[in-house]
Each structure stands twice: as structure tokens, then as C-alpha cells.
Design an enzyme around this catalytic site. Structure first.
Site, PDB file in Angstrom:
ATOM      1  CG  ASP A  30      -2.068   0.911   1.110  1.00 39.03           C
ATOM      2  OD1 ASP A  30      -3.385   0.529   0.889  1.00 39.03           O
ATOM      3  OD2 ASP A  30      -1.855   2.257   1.006  1.00 39.03           O
ATOM      4  CB  ILE A  31       0.821   4.422  -2.143  1.00 40.32           C
ATOM      5  CG1 ILE A  31       1.660   5.278  -2.715  1.00 40.32           C
ATOM      6  CG2 ILE A  31      -0.618   5.064  -1.949  1.00 40.32           C
ATOM      7  CD1 ILE A  31       1.408   5.712  -3.966  1.00 40.32           C
ATOM      8  CG  ASN A  87     -12.130  -0.429   4.022  1.00 39.59           C
ATOM      9  OD1 ASN A  87     -12.641  -0.929   5.237  1.00 39.59           O
ATOM     10  ND2 ASN A  87     -10.936  -0.033   3.989  1.00 39.59           N
ATOM     11  N   GLY A  93     -15.148   3.271   3.965  1.00 37.71           N
ATOM     12  CA  GLY A  93     -13.887   3.709   3.716  1.00 37.71           C
ATOM     13  C   GLY A  93     -13.413   3.043   2.253  1.00 37.71           C
ATOM     14  CD  GLN A  94     -14.971  -0.785  -2.421  1.00 33.72           C
ATOM     15  OE1 GLN A  94     -16.160  -0.757  -1.892  1.00 33.72           O
ATOM     16  NE2 GLN A  94     -14.423  -1.378  -3.556  1.00 33.72           N
ATOM     17  CG  HIS A 100      -8.650  -2.901  -2.316  1.00 36.55           C
ATOM     18  ND1 HIS A 100      -9.638  -2.089  -3.081  1.00 36.55           N
ATOM     19  CD2 HIS A 100      -8.626  -2.271  -1.176  1.00 36.55           C
ATOM     20  CE1 HIS A 100      -9.932  -1.263  -2.419  1.00 36.55           C
ATOM     21  NE2 HIS A 100      -9.205  -1.084  -1.257  1.00 36.55           N
ATOM     22  CG  HIS A 102      -7.040  -2.819   3.150  1.00 29.79           C
ATOM     23  ND1 HIS A 102      -6.152  -1.495   3.016  1.00 29.79           N
ATOM     24  CD2 HIS A 102      -8.276  -2.581   2.491  1.00 29.79           C
ATOM     25  CE1 HIS A 102      -6.868  -0.554   2.376  1.00 29.79           C
ATOM     26  NE2 HIS A 102      -8.163  -1.263   1.972  1.00 29.79           N
TER      27      HIS A 102
HETATM   28  P1  AMP Z   1      -9.770   1.608   0.442  1.00 35.20           P
HETATM   29  O1  AMP Z   1      -9.878   3.003   0.819  1.00 35.20           O
HETATM   30  O2  AMP Z   1     -10.195   0.545   1.085  1.00 35.20           O
HETATM   31  O3  AMP Z   1     -10.629   1.485  -1.132  1.00 35.20           O
HETATM   32  O4  AMP Z   1      -8.359   1.277  -0.092  1.00 35.20           O
HETATM   33  C1  AMP Z   1      -7.524   1.888  -1.111  1.00 35.20           C
HETATM   34  C2  AMP Z   1      -6.045   1.926  -0.738  1.00 35.20           C
HETATM   35  O5  AMP Z   1      -5.369   2.050  -2.053  1.00 35.20           O
HETATM   36  C3  AMP Z   1      -5.605   2.804   0.147  1.00 35.20           C
HETATM   37  O6  AMP Z   1      -5.004   2.196   1.348  1.00 35.20           O
HETATM   38  C4  AMP Z   1      -4.606   3.560  -0.388  1.00 35.20           C
HETATM   39  O7  AMP Z   1      -3.719   3.969   0.312  1.00 35.20           O
HETATM   40  C5  AMP Z   1      -4.185   2.744  -1.556  1.00 35.20           C
HETATM   41  N1  AMP Z   1      -3.573   2.983  -2.774  1.00 35.20           N
HETATM   42  C6  AMP Z   1      -4.080   4.143  -3.587  1.00 35.20           C
HETATM   43  N2  AMP Z   1      -3.373   4.222  -4.525  1.00 35.20           N
HETATM   44  C7  AMP Z   1      -2.161   3.391  -4.514  1.00 35.20           C
HETATM   45  C8  AMP Z   1      -1.186   3.073  -5.269  1.00 35.20           C
HETATM   46  N3  AMP Z   1      -0.987   3.692  -6.565  1.00 35.20           N
HETATM   47  N4  AMP Z   1      -0.370   2.140  -5.165  1.00 35.20           N
HETATM   48  C9  AMP Z   1      -0.517   1.351  -3.992  1.00 35.20           C
HETATM   49  N5  AMP Z   1      -1.517   1.575  -3.143  1.00 35.20           N
HETATM   50  C10 AMP Z   1      -2.439   2.467  -3.475  1.00 35.20           C
END
Ligand code: AMP
Ligand code: ZN
Length: 114
Positions: A30-31, A87, A93-94, A100, A102
Site C-alpha cells: 500500500d502506498i 472495505n 472507507g472504500q 482489494h 488489505h
Molecule cells: P480503500 O480505501 O479500502 O479503497 O483502499 C484503497 C487503498 O489503496 C488505500 O489504502 C490507498 O493507500 C491505496 N492506494 C491508492 N493508490 C495506490 C497506489 N498507486 N499504489 C498502492 N496503493 C495505493
């Protein structure tokens, strides 16, 4: 889907730190990590939510969860334990509507979660 961030990670159009990959799923860091280990696992096909994936392709959902276990073992967090979170919906929080998991661990994980 051409406008989906995680589809672009699958194709390599958006870079990611990939830690595991199979024919059907990709695991990458995760970024914006929320724990010492914070890895996202996605199916290569586009499905908005975990329930959609369960309906459309249950074998890939099982593979995604087993990849989570494999990542947890590789990261040294299978013991004492790790958390898998999907999520679902904006209220939960999605923010990316390509399902995906986590995979979180490496610190104390409060229960119930916030
Ligand atoms: P959610 O809020 O459950 O939809 O999770 C989306 C997740 O994607 C968040 O934890 C972000 O930090 C992560 N995210 C967004 N863009 C990227 C990216 N380019 N590379 C890796 N993780 C990302
Ligand atoms: Zn997608």
C-alpha cells in the site's frame, strides 16, 4: 476497465511494489501504509466489491485469501497474527472500486476496529 487505478497496476501502466503474483491475483505494498506490513491483494479481473468477486469468481477469491496467508508468512506476521480487511462502500472507507484485501500486521491490532 481503462479508468480503474488497480486495473492499471495489473497491466503495469501504474507502478507498484509487487510482493507476490499468481495467474489470477497480484499483491503489492500500500502506498500509504497503516501498519509495518500493509499489502493489498487484488484479482487481475475487475470486480467492484468482495461480494461481486464471490458471486462471479469464487475460486479467485479463495486464491486471493491464500495469497494473503502466503504474504503474511513471508512478512513474518502469520504468527502472532494478521488482519484481512475488505472495505465495502464509501461509508466503510472504500475509495478504489476494484476489490482489494488489505493485509495488515506487525503491530498491535485493536479489536473492535475503528
Ligand atoms: P480503500 O480505501 O479500502 O479503497 O483502499 C484503497 C487503498 O489503496 C488505500 O489504502 C490507498 O493507500 C491505496 N492506494 C491508492 N493508490 C495506490 C497506489 N498507486 N499504489 C498502492 N496503493 C495505493
Ligand atoms: Zn479495475
Amino acid at each position: 476497465m481503462t479508468d480503474c487505478l488497480f486495473c492499471k497496476i495489473v497491466t503495469g501502466d501504474v507502478p507498484a511494489t509487487v510482493v507476490e503474483e499468481t495467474d489470477r491475483v497480484v499483491a503489492f505494498r500500500d502506498i500509504n501504509p497503516q501498519a509495518p506490513t500493509h499489502v493489498l491483494i487484488i484479482p487481475k479481473g475487475h470486480h467492484p466489491t468482495v461480494a461481486d468477486l464471490a458471486r462471479d469468481d469464487p475460486a479467485t477469491l479463495a486464491e486471493l485469501l491464500l495469497t494473503g496467508e502466503s504474504v503474511a508468512k513471508a512478512e513474518g506476521i502469520r504468527d502472532p497474527g494478521y488482519r484481512v480487511v475488505f472495505n465495502t462502500g464509501t461509508g466503510a472507507g472504500q475509495t478504489v472500486f476494484h476489490v482489494h484485501a488489505h493485509v495488515l500486521g506487525g503491530r498491535g491490532l485493536n479489536w473492535p476496529p475503528g
